[in-house]
Design an enzyme around this catalytic site. Sequence first.
Site, short mmCIF file in Angstrom:
data_model
loop_
_atom_site.label_atom_id
_atom_site.label_comp_id
_atom_site.label_asym_id
_atom_site.label_seq_id
_atom_site.Cartn_x
_atom_site.Cartn_y
_atom_site.Cartn_z
N LYS A 1 0.84 -1.20 0.00
CA LYS A 1 0.00 0.00 0.00
C LYS A 1 0.88 1.26 0.00
O LYS A 1 0.67 2.17 -0.77
CB LYS A 1 -0.92 -0.02 1.23
CG LYS A 1 -1.79 1.19 1.35
CD LYS A 1 -2.76 1.07 2.53
CE LYS A 1 -3.39 2.43 2.81
NZ LYS A 1 -4.36 2.40 3.89
N GLU B 1 10.50 -4.66 4.73
CA GLU B 1 10.62 -6.06 4.33
C GLU B 1 10.30 -6.22 2.84
O GLU B 1 11.03 -6.88 2.09
CB GLU B 1 9.64 -6.94 5.12
CG GLU B 1 9.94 -7.05 6.60
CD GLU B 1 9.14 -6.04 7.43
OE1 GLU B 1 8.98 -4.89 6.97
OE2 GLU B 1 8.72 -6.40 8.54
N GLY C 1 -4.92 -1.60 4.91
CA GLY C 1 -4.12 -2.74 4.45
C GLY C 1 -4.82 -4.07 4.67
O GLY C 1 -4.88 -4.92 3.78
N ARG C 2 -5.38 -4.28 5.87
CA ARG C 2 -6.00 -5.57 6.16
C ARG C 2 -7.40 -5.70 5.56
O ARG C 2 -8.08 -6.71 5.77
CB ARG C 2 -6.01 -5.83 7.66
CG ARG C 2 -6.56 -4.69 8.49
CD ARG C 2 -6.18 -4.84 9.96
NE ARG C 2 -6.61 -3.68 10.75
CZ ARG C 2 -5.88 -2.58 10.90
NH1 ARG C 2 -4.72 -2.46 10.29
NH2 ARG C 2 -6.32 -1.58 11.65
N GLU D 1 -4.97 -6.72 14.70
CA GLU D 1 -4.41 -5.41 14.31
C GLU D 1 -5.51 -4.35 14.36
O GLU D 1 -5.25 -3.18 14.63
CB GLU D 1 -3.77 -5.48 12.92
CG GLU D 1 -2.78 -4.35 12.67
CD GLU D 1 -2.00 -4.46 11.36
OE1 GLU D 1 -2.61 -4.27 10.29
OE2 GLU D 1 -0.79 -4.73 11.40
N HIS E 1 -6.06 -33.23 17.05
CA HIS E 1 -4.95 -34.07 17.52
C HIS E 1 -3.81 -33.22 18.06
O HIS E 1 -2.68 -33.69 18.17
CB HIS E 1 -4.47 -34.97 16.38
CG HIS E 1 -5.56 -35.90 15.92
ND1 HIS E 1 -5.80 -37.11 16.51
CD2 HIS E 1 -6.52 -35.74 14.98
CE1 HIS E 1 -6.84 -37.68 15.93
NE2 HIS E 1 -7.30 -36.86 14.99
N LYS F 1 9.35 -1.11 14.30
CA LYS F 1 9.95 -0.76 13.00
C LYS F 1 11.08 0.24 13.19
O LYS F 1 12.16 0.10 12.62
CB LYS F 1 8.89 -0.10 12.10
CG LYS F 1 7.88 -1.03 11.47
CD LYS F 1 7.01 -0.21 10.51
CE LYS F 1 5.76 -0.95 10.11
NZ LYS F 1 4.85 -0.14 9.30
O1 F6P Z 1 2.04 -4.22 9.93
C1 F6P Z 1 1.71 -2.92 9.64
C2 F6P Z 1 1.20 -2.75 8.24
O2 F6P Z 1 1.09 -1.38 8.01
C3 F6P Z 1 -0.11 -3.47 7.96
O3 F6P Z 1 -1.21 -2.78 8.40
C4 F6P Z 1 -0.03 -3.60 6.48
O4 F6P Z 1 -0.98 -4.51 6.00
C5 F6P Z 1 1.41 -4.04 6.31
O5 F6P Z 1 2.11 -3.28 7.28
C6 F6P Z 1 1.97 -3.84 4.95
O6 F6P Z 1 1.94 -2.50 4.55
P1 F6P Z 1 2.14 -2.09 3.05
O7 F6P Z 1 1.05 -2.69 2.24
O8 F6P Z 1 2.13 -0.60 3.02
O9 F6P Z 1 3.48 -2.63 2.60
#
Ligand code: F6P
Length: 531
Positions: free
Chosen positions: A213, A219, A272-273, A358, A389, A498
Site C-alpha cells: 500500500k 521487508e 491494508g488488512r 491489528e 490431535h 519498525k
Molecule cells: O504491519 C503494519 C502494516 O502497516 C499493515 O497494516 C499492512 O498490511 C502491512 O504493514 C503492509 O503494509 P504495506 O502494504 O504498506 O506494505
Amino acid sequence: MTQRLRCDETPAWTALQAHYEQVGRHFDVRADFEHNPDRFTQFSQQAPHVFADLSKNRIDTQAEALLLQLAEQCGLAEHRDAMFAGGCINSTEHRAVMHYLLRNQSVPATPGEVAAPVFRGAVADAAMPEVNATLRAMLAFAEAVRADEQITDIVNIGIGGSDLGPQMAVVALQAYAITGKRFHFVSNVDGDELGEVLEQIRPNSTLFLVASKTFTTRETMTNAHSARQWFLDQAGPDADLGRHFAALTTNLEAAQAFGIRTTFGFRDWVGGRYSMWSAIGLPLAIAIGEEGFRALLAGAHAMDQHFVSAPLAQNLPVRLGLLDVWYRNFHGFSSRSVAPYHHGLRRLPAYLQQLEMESNGKRVDAQGHTLGYSTSPVVWGEPGTNGQHAFFQMIHQGTDIVPVEFIAVREPAHDMPGHHAQLVANALAQAQALLQGRSDAGGHRHFPGNRPSSFFVLERMEPVTLGALIALYEHRVFVSGSIWGINSFDQWGVELGKQLAQDIQPRLASGDVRGLDPSTAGLLRQFRPRF
Ligand code: F6P
C-alpha cells in the site's frame, strides 16, 4: 461526529453486568436447550451465503436483548452508517473507511453488462468511476496473464494485508485456479523465503507483483530489490523488467521510481488488512479469472447489504460482534479459536489474526483515553481435523474456556469417497462433545461440557461464499471495535518496533551498544561476529 457514549458508561453495560452475575456466570447451554425448544431457531440464522448456528454459545435471549441495547446506546448503527456514508471514521489517520466501495455493485444480469453501484451518495458516487476503471484494468491484465502461456509463475512480494488476504484466498480457491501457473507468496524478510522461491523459477517465465500500500515497508522493499537484482542478473542484457514486474500500491510514484511501469492503484481509504478486494487482489484475480473475482466481490457485497439493512437483531455480523463483547468483557474469555474444517482454509486463522488483532488490539479509545475494559481476544487456530490431535485437548478439558468457531462446507471440491462425511462428522462431533461433555466417568475421563462454539456452514468453497465469509468477519470486527469505542482502522502499535529495528541494524555492524538495555546489548553481542 457526535460524541458517543463509552460502552462501560451505558445503562446496558450495567444491566449486562448484573445479568452476568445472576444468570450468565452459571448459564448452562444444555439446560437451556431442554427448557427452550426454540433455542436453535433463535440463535441460528441464514445470512447471505453463510448459515450460522450460534445456539451452542453461553448466551440467552435476555443477554442478547441487553447486548442489542448496548449497541443502541453506543450508537453502533450510526457509526456503521457513518462508515457507509464515507465519514472520516479513521480519525487518527484522518481517513474515510470505504473498502466496501470496491465491491459496490449489483450482479450483472448478463456477462459483460456493467454492474450498477448499490451504495450511493456524494462520496461513493465520486469514488466509483475510479474504482471501476481500476477494477476493469486489473481484471483485463489478469486475463492477459492467464492467457500468456510463457508466464508460469506469479510471485507476490508483500507483507501483512498485502500478503495474507490474497494468499489465503488463492489457497482457499485452489479448485478454481488456472492450471499451468504456480503462485508464490514472499512476505518475510528472511532471505530463506525469497531464496526458496527463486530456486524454483526462471526470470522469463515469472511475473513479480510488488504489493505494498505504502511502497515503503522495509521487508517488502528489501525483497523487491533482491528480486529485481536476481532478475537483472539472470535475464542478462535483454532483461525486460517492465514485462516481468507490476506494482499494486497507493504510491504509484514510488513504484515508477523503482522501475515498474505496470501499476494498479487504490486509495488510502482502503486499509491494508481490508485490501484484498482492491488491486492487492491481483494474484487472486490471475488465479481465478475475472468471473471468479467478480463473484468474490459479489459475495462480499451481499454481506455488506445484509450488514447495512438487516435489523440489528437479525444481523449476523452484529450478533457475532456482540457475542464477542459478551465473552470478552463479561465472561472474561481472552481468546477464540477458529477451526475451519476445510483444507483450503488453512491460511484463514493467520488472515483473521491480522484482521482482528491489528484492528481491535487497542488500549485507548478513539479519543486517546485509556480504556478500563478489555478489547481484542487472541485469535488462533488450525484446520480440523488436525487441531483435534493437537490443542483440542485443552479446549475440552483445560482450565480456560476457549470459544471455538467451526467452519464447514456442504459440498467438497474433491470426489474421494468417504472423506467429506468423515470430516463433517468430526466437526459436528467436536461441537457436540464441547457442549455435552461427559459425566459418566470421573477424573481424567471427565469432560465438563458447556464449552461454547459457533458453527458456520457454507454451500461450497467458491468465490462468492468466500467473499461473503470474509466480509462477515470484517463487519464483525467493526461491530466489537465500535462498541469498545476504539479506532479499528489504525495500527500505531506496529511503529515502535519498525523504528527500533532501523536503529539496531547498523549497530549489528558497528557493535555500538550505547544506550541499549543490558538484555538487548547482550543479545546484540551474540550476533556480532556475523556482521
Ligand atoms: O504491519 C503494519 C502494516 O502497516 C499493515 O497494516 C499492512 O498490511 C502491512 O504493514 C503492509 O503494509 P504495506 O502494504 O504498506 O506494505
